[in-house]
Enzyme design. Structure first.
Site, PDB file in Angstrom:
ATOM      1  N   ASP A   1      -9.871 -39.004  47.460  1.00 24.15           N
ATOM      2  CA  ASP A   1      -8.741 -38.389  48.099  1.00 24.15           C
ATOM      3  C   ASP A   1      -8.025 -37.352  47.041  1.00 24.15           C
ATOM      4  OD1 ASP A   1      -7.110 -37.539  50.225  1.00 24.15           O
ATOM      5  OD2 ASP A   1      -5.862 -39.223  50.320  1.00 24.15           O
ATOM      6  N   GLY A   2      -7.375 -36.496  47.613  1.00 23.28           N
ATOM      7  CA  GLY A   2      -6.230 -35.850  46.766  1.00 23.28           C
ATOM      8  C   GLY A   2      -6.682 -34.544  46.251  1.00 23.28           C
TER       9      GLY A   2
ATOM     10  N   GLY B   1      -6.880 -31.594  48.122  1.00 24.33           N
ATOM     11  CA  GLY B   1      -6.014 -30.524  48.753  1.00 24.33           C
ATOM     12  C   GLY B   1      -4.634 -30.692  48.019  1.00 24.33           C
TER      13      GLY B   1
ATOM     14  N   TRP C   1      -3.943 -31.381  44.819  1.00 25.14           N
ATOM     15  CA  TRP C   1      -4.275 -30.918  43.584  1.00 25.14           C
ATOM     16  C   TRP C   1      -4.265 -29.539  43.503  1.00 25.14           C
ATOM     17  CZ3 TRP C   1      -7.979 -27.885  40.955  1.00 25.14           C
ATOM     18  CH2 TRP C   1      -7.732 -27.935  39.573  1.00 25.14           C
TER      19      TRP C   1
ATOM     20  N   ARG D   1      -6.720 -24.810  49.189  1.00 28.10           N
ATOM     21  CA  ARG D   1      -7.231 -26.159  49.181  1.00 28.10           C
ATOM     22  C   ARG D   1      -8.850 -26.313  48.481  1.00 28.10           C
ATOM     23  NH1 ARG D   1      -5.179 -30.060  51.883  1.00 28.10           N
ATOM     24  NH2 ARG D   1      -6.964 -30.852  52.622  1.00 28.10           N
TER      25      ARG D   1
ATOM     26  N   HIS E   1     -11.387 -28.820  46.177  1.00 27.00           N
ATOM     27  CA  HIS E   1     -12.785 -29.482  46.547  1.00 27.00           C
ATOM     28  C   HIS E   1     -13.605 -29.043  45.311  1.00 27.00           C
ATOM     29  CE1 HIS E   1     -11.080 -31.077  50.038  1.00 27.00           C
ATOM     30  NE2 HIS E   1     -10.995 -29.988  50.907  1.00 27.00           N
TER      31      HIS E   1
ATOM     32  N   SER F   1     -16.119 -38.631  59.815  1.00 26.75           N
ATOM     33  CA  SER F   1     -16.320 -38.239  61.151  1.00 26.75           C
ATOM     34  C   SER F   1     -15.235 -37.439  61.620  1.00 26.75           C
ATOM     35  CB  SER F   1     -16.747 -39.236  62.134  1.00 26.75           C
ATOM     36  OG  SER F   1     -16.775 -40.452  61.435  1.00 26.75           O
TER      37      SER F   1
ATOM     38  N   LEU G   1     -29.681 -45.829  39.189  1.00 27.58           N
ATOM     39  CA  LEU G   1     -28.278 -45.861  39.908  1.00 27.58           C
ATOM     40  C   LEU G   1     -28.640 -45.307  41.463  1.00 27.58           C
ATOM     41  CD1 LEU G   1     -25.078 -46.043  40.449  1.00 27.58           C
ATOM     42  CD2 LEU G   1     -25.262 -43.267  39.673  1.00 27.58           C
TER      43      LEU G   1
ATOM     44  N   ARG H   1      -4.884 -47.037  52.071  1.00 27.31           N
ATOM     45  CA  ARG H   1      -5.666 -47.323  53.375  1.00 27.31           C
ATOM     46  C   ARG H   1      -7.170 -47.332  53.128  1.00 27.31           C
ATOM     47  NH1 ARG H   1      -1.927 -42.918  55.189  1.00 27.31           N
ATOM     48  NH2 ARG H   1      -3.005 -41.300  54.529  1.00 27.31           N
TER      49      ARG H   1
ATOM     50  N   GLU I   1     -13.097 -55.956  46.813  1.00 25.04           N
ATOM     51  CA  GLU I   1     -11.711 -56.008  45.949  1.00 25.04           C
ATOM     52  C   GLU I   1     -11.159 -54.676  45.928  1.00 25.04           C
ATOM     53  OE1 GLU I   1     -10.324 -58.600  44.601  1.00 25.04           O
ATOM     54  OE2 GLU I   1     -11.677 -59.837  45.052  1.00 25.04           O
TER      55      GLU I   1
HETATM   56  C1  FPP Z   1     -10.195 -35.753  50.414  1.00 31.19           C
HETATM   57  O1  FPP Z   1      -9.364 -34.643  49.964  1.00 31.19           O
HETATM   58  C2  FPP Z   1     -11.664 -35.170  49.886  1.00 31.19           C
HETATM   59  C3  FPP Z   1     -12.637 -34.655  51.094  1.00 31.19           C
HETATM   60  C4  FPP Z   1     -12.358 -34.623  52.387  1.00 31.19           C
HETATM   61  C5  FPP Z   1     -13.860 -33.989  50.613  1.00 31.19           C
HETATM   62  C6  FPP Z   1     -14.364 -34.579  49.472  1.00 31.19           C
HETATM   63  C7  FPP Z   1     -15.242 -33.587  48.849  1.00 31.19           C
HETATM   64  C8  FPP Z   1     -15.450 -33.560  47.477  1.00 31.19           C
HETATM   65  C9  FPP Z   1     -14.984 -34.424  46.443  1.00 31.19           C
HETATM   66  C10 FPP Z   1     -16.295 -32.531  46.856  1.00 31.19           C
HETATM   67  C11 FPP Z   1     -17.541 -32.646  46.512  1.00 31.19           C
HETATM   68  C12 FPP Z   1     -18.179 -33.737  46.889  1.00 31.19           C
HETATM   69  C13 FPP Z   1     -19.688 -33.816  46.808  1.00 31.19           C
HETATM   70  C14 FPP Z   1     -20.518 -35.123  47.235  1.00 31.19           C
HETATM   71  C15 FPP Z   1     -20.729 -32.867  46.205  1.00 31.19           C
HETATM   72  P1  FPP Z   1      -8.212 -34.152  50.645  1.00 31.19           P
HETATM   73  O2  FPP Z   1      -8.455 -32.681  50.928  1.00 31.19           O
HETATM   74  O3  FPP Z   1      -7.732 -34.998  51.950  1.00 31.19           O
HETATM   75  O4  FPP Z   1      -6.986 -34.073  49.880  1.00 31.19           O
HETATM   76  P2  FPP Z   1      -5.438 -34.133  50.306  1.00 31.19           P
HETATM   77  O5  FPP Z   1      -5.105 -35.593  51.131  1.00 31.19           O
HETATM   78  O6  FPP Z   1      -4.719 -33.945  49.059  1.00 31.19           O
HETATM   79  O7  FPP Z   1      -5.230 -33.200  51.239  1.00 31.19           O
END
Ligand code: FPP
Length: 248
Positions: free
Chosen positions: A17-18, A20, A22, A30, A34, A63, A128, A191, A204
């Site tokens: 998470d994070g 967006g 960042w 955003r 990603h 989802s 892995l 969460r 954990e």
């Molecule tokens: C959550 O951050 C992240 C996502 C919904 C997308 C995750 C995708 C990647 C890490 C990119 C590539 C992944 C693969 C497997 C190639 P957010 O957008 O909710 O961030 P925010 O909470 O700061 O808005």
């Protein structure tokens, strides 16, 4: 005598998470976050290979994420497709088995086809296992498990009284893998967000303020260090654990 080896989680599950925030902190779209997040995925895989983690499960797309603005969803699809095109051969070369969980039928056929191809190519690898949760939801996972058991009952192959934890466990995603030992969520929220609801029962939990694109080996090592000193009791007493050891 050499010191005991540190306790390494067999299965690490992560909510990345994070991305967006960042990007927003840099006043960038955003999607730039990603893309930086995809680089952090590679770093995380390297770390797991180096430390001997056996299974890494990443929550790439929930989802609920389908409800994001159409342009973000479409850009994420392009990012996933690009990653599947670029990274799979290298993952295969490094002995990584790639698997996907979630409702893959929701993705465009080209992506579904790439998912199948990645799984087929890497099926024999054992260093892995990388599980990508895509269009995944824990409640949906439990609902499909319940449906599968109901179908067994309707077909006369199973009695309702025979439905127990083991039978349900056999129907949820990742049934053939050890459950996650350690869960990490980056981005500061505390969460589970509908991730592996059944599978995380005794996992954990570890949270960090670090935004996913800022992930580095120091952050991951801090999580592993914390994990190594936790006492996992699985409902037993500390005295029992001391004499019997912990069970998976
Ligand atoms: C959550 O951050 C992240 C996502 C919904 C997308 C995750 C995708 C990647 C890490 C990119 C590539 C992944 C693969 C497997 C190639 P957010 O957008 O909710 O961030 P925010 O909470 O700061 O808005």
């Amino acid at each position: 005598m050499s010191p005991p080896l540190p306790r390494i989680p067999r299965h690490l599950a992560i909510i990345m998470d994070g991305n967006g925030r960042w990007a927003e902190r840099r006043r960038r779209p955003r999607m730039i976050g990603h893309r930086a997040g995809a680089r952090a995925v590679n770093l995380c895989i390297d770390f797991c290979l180096d430390r001997g983690v056996q299974v890494l499960t990443l929550f790439a797309f929930s989802s609920e994420n389908w409800g994001r603005p159409a342009e973000e969803v479409s850009a994420l699809m392009k990012l996933f497709m690009g990653a599947l095109e670029r990274e799979v051969d290298e993952l295969h070369r490094r002995g990584v088995r790639v698997r996907f969980i979630g409702q893959r039928e929701k993705f465009q056929p080209a992506i579904v086809q790439r998912m199948h191809a990645a799984e087929a190519l890497t099926a024999g690898n054992a260093r892995l296992t990388l599980v990508i949760a895509a269009s995944y939801g824990g409640r949906q996972d439990l609902a499909q498990a319940a449906r599968a058991l109901a179908e067994e009952v309707a077909a006369g192959r199973l009695q309702p009284a025979d439905i127990d934890e083991a039978r349900l466990a056999a129907q949820v995603a990742l049934a053939d893998l050890p459950p996650p030992d350690l869960f990490i969520r980056t981005g500061g929220d505390h969460r589970i967000s509908n991730f592996l609801l059944w599978q995380l029962a005794y996992t954990e939990l570890w949270f960090t303020e670090t935004l996913w694109p800022d992930l580095d080996a120091t952050v991951l090592q801090a999580a592993l260090d914390d994990f190594a000193v936790r006492e996992r009791r699985f409902g037993l007493t500390a005295a029992q654990v001391a004499t019997q050891g912990t069970c998976p």
